[in-house]
Scaffold this active site. Structure first.
Site, PDB file in Angstrom:
ATOM      1  N   GLY A  31      49.068 -55.434 -90.681  1.00  0.00           N
ATOM      2  CA  GLY A  31      50.249 -56.253 -90.898  1.00  0.00           C
ATOM      3  C   GLY A  31      50.144 -56.938 -92.235  1.00  0.00           C
ATOM      4  N   ASP A 157      51.718 -68.595 -82.059  1.00  0.00           N
ATOM      5  CA  ASP A 157      52.449 -67.352 -82.322  1.00  0.00           C
ATOM      6  C   ASP A 157      52.451 -66.457 -81.084  1.00  0.00           C
ATOM      7  OD1 ASP A 157      53.995 -65.641 -83.821  1.00  0.00           O
ATOM      8  OD2 ASP A 157      52.306 -64.674 -84.839  1.00  0.00           O
ATOM      9  N   LYS A 159      53.946 -64.137 -78.591  1.00  0.00           N
ATOM     10  CA  LYS A 159      55.056 -63.184 -78.590  1.00  0.00           C
ATOM     11  C   LYS A 159      54.523 -61.890 -77.996  1.00  0.00           C
ATOM     12  CE  LYS A 159      53.940 -61.831 -83.358  1.00  0.00           C
ATOM     13  NZ  LYS A 159      54.453 -61.686 -84.742  1.00  0.00           N
ATOM     14  N   ASN A 162      51.572 -59.950 -79.540  1.00  0.00           N
ATOM     15  CA  ASN A 162      50.277 -60.620 -79.561  1.00  0.00           C
ATOM     16  C   ASN A 162      49.655 -60.749 -78.180  1.00  0.00           C
ATOM     17  OD1 ASN A 162      50.172 -60.867 -82.292  1.00  0.00           O
ATOM     18  ND2 ASN A 162      50.885 -62.982 -82.368  1.00  0.00           N
TER      19      ASN A 162
END
Length: 502
Positions: A31, A157, A159, A162
């Protein structure tokens, strides 16, 4: 090293041997911040994941040299912090750290390899999920998150990409790259004006660039849980216009309007998790407490339709996994009780233990006696009930010891338990003790960044003290002053840093 030199630095490749320990075998993806590889650890004969900090992303090259150098310094600091955090988080639902270091100038983290699919892929392939499957994933994520919050650390974070569902169906929380310890002295790495997280899963306070708390993760988790239950987030990404405003101001509809079979208790929980004000959201411990009885239980049949992997399997067949895989989050193993192997607790022995613990606490220490009270707390309540004063004394000693040891999450659970079930009556002594317990609970919550709750508790304790006899009022005011000093320090720290940070 100047920023431009990073362009000439090492880039990992298949067959590379990292620190004479990890042989890279396959790229697993990259990423904007990192590149993850599958590797073989020769000494242990196991496969691992090796995560490298990226220094060649397009976002970096879009910056001027000075900005690029500053951003790289921040990324290096965050990467080091991620390794440190993984080393302290001991839970089967969080990737275990195997090692970290730097190879030819590029930082890396070696950790447990989770083979399976991301929750994003799992949802794309299996939506709509049976309610039992959705709740099974949520129970496992809540356990991992509860472990992080006990430290306390906020992930920031949460989501679907993840969260991994491994081959055996276990949910694993990954990517602590922007996680943040909530200690007052934790270093911040982002300047005012930066918003970390992912659109569609950001809490209102993140959108407003305010301080994150543990309840920030609860909101993001609420968004993920909503999608697990319904196949769609509470505020879909389809229309870009107004998405931020919807998260800030619009109340979500109950999940049961979009999917059948969702219990009312789940509707209520999800709506509370998505409350706009952090203080109105339940802590993750409460989320786990509500979800666990509603999820799959040992011996339950496989849900229909079937999914692969099956996230209900670890809960339906816990014996099929390693013995420690689904222990309570961050809980120490049970040890022998303070009263030996006797069938019933000896009240006199417990009273003496409380006296010793109270002496330790008065000296500002968390020693052997307070630790033994922690082991006895549930047993004492089970044998003697919730109205016996000695039970409350055991819980107070245990909670005070955990607080002094810095285990604010565990201490908060005990203080909350005292307030909810062990304090009875409304006489002056009971009002004073209730005020002190709530102040200590607020003190623990300060470690999680919950300043507004602490302010309200300090104010309420002042009103309580004003109506108490002098001796009791002095006791309440003494603790109230302690918490108020810490609260003032937290506000001063926030102001000195010029607003939100990471």
């Amino acid at each position: 090293m100047d920023a431009d030199s990073y362009a000439e630095m090492y880039r990992p490749g298949t067959g590379d041997l990292i620190d004479e320990r990890y042989e890279l075998t396959e790229s697993l993806g990259k990423g904007g911040m990192a590149h993850v590889w599958r590797a073989r650890e020769a000494s242990a004969g196991r496969e691992v994941a090796v995560k490298f900090l990226r220094h060649d992303s397009e976002a970096l090259y879009a910056l001027d040299p000075h900005e690029r150098a500053a951003e790289l310094a921040v990324r290096h600091a965050r990467f080091r912090r991620e390794a440190t955090l993984l080393g302290t988080l001991d839970h089967p639902g969080i990737t275990a750290l195997y090692g970290s270091g730097s190879h030819r100038g590029v930082p890396y983290i070696a950790m447990r390899l989770v083979t399976g699919v991301s929750l994003r892929t799992f949802l794309d392939e299996h939506t709509p999920l049976p309610p039992a499957t959705a709740i099974a994933v949520a129970v496992q994520v809540a356990g991992a998150l509860a472990c992080a919050h006990t430290l306390p650390v906020v992930h920031r974070d949460l989501k679907p990409p993840n969260i991994m569902i491994d081959d055996e169906g276990a949910a694993v929380l990954i990517d602590f790259g922007i996680a943040k310890p909530l200690r007052a002295d934790a270093t911040r790495y982002t300047a005012h004006g930066s918003t970390l997280g992912t659109r569609g899963y950001l809490a209102p306070e993140q959108l407003l660039e305010r301080e994150p708390t543990a309840r920030t993760d609860v909101y993001c988790f609420g968004c993920v849980f909503y999608e697990l239950l319904t196949g769609r987030p509470p505020f879909p990404l389809g229309a870009d216009a107004g998405l931020t405003e919807r998260h800030l101001y619009e109340e979500p509809l109950p999940p049961s309007l979009y999917a059948a079979g969702i219990p009312e208790a789940i509707d209520d929980l999800v709506i509370r998790m998505l409350a706009k004000q952090p203080g109105r959201r339940p802590p993750v411990d409460e989320v786990l407490e509500v979800l666990a009885p509603l999820g799959p239980q040992p011996g339950d049949p496989e849900p229909r339709p079937r999914t692969h992997p099956d996230p209900t399997a670890p809960l339906r067949r816990p014996a099929d996994r390693t013995p420690c895989a689904f222990r309570a989050p961050c809980e120490p193993p049970a040890t022998a009780s303070a009263a030996g192997e006797e069938e019933w607790l000896d009240a006199r022995a417990v009273e003496l233990l409380c006296t010793r613990a109270e002496s330790e606490i008065a000296a500002g220490e968390s020693g052997e006696a307070t630790g033994r009270l922690r082991e006895l707390a549930e047993r004492a309540r089970g044998e003697w009930g919730e109205r016996r004063p000695l039970v409350r004394r055991v819980w107070r000693g245990a909670a005070d010891g955990l607080r002094l040891a810095g285990d604010f999450g565990s201490a908060a659970r005990l203080y909350q338990g005292i307030d909810d079930g062990l304090l009875h009556g409304d006489g002056p002594a009971e009002r004073a003790e209730r005020a002190v317990v709530r102040l200590r609970l607020a003190e623990c919550r300060l470690a999680f960044g919950e300043l507004e709750t602490a302010v309200a508790t300090v104010d309420a304790a002042g009103h309580t003290a004003a109506g108490l006899p002098r001796e009791l009022a002095i006791q309440v005011e003494s603790v109230r002053h302690e918490v108020d000093v810490q609260l003032s320090a937290r506000f001063a720290d926030t102001n000195d840093r010029g607003g939100p940070g990471t």
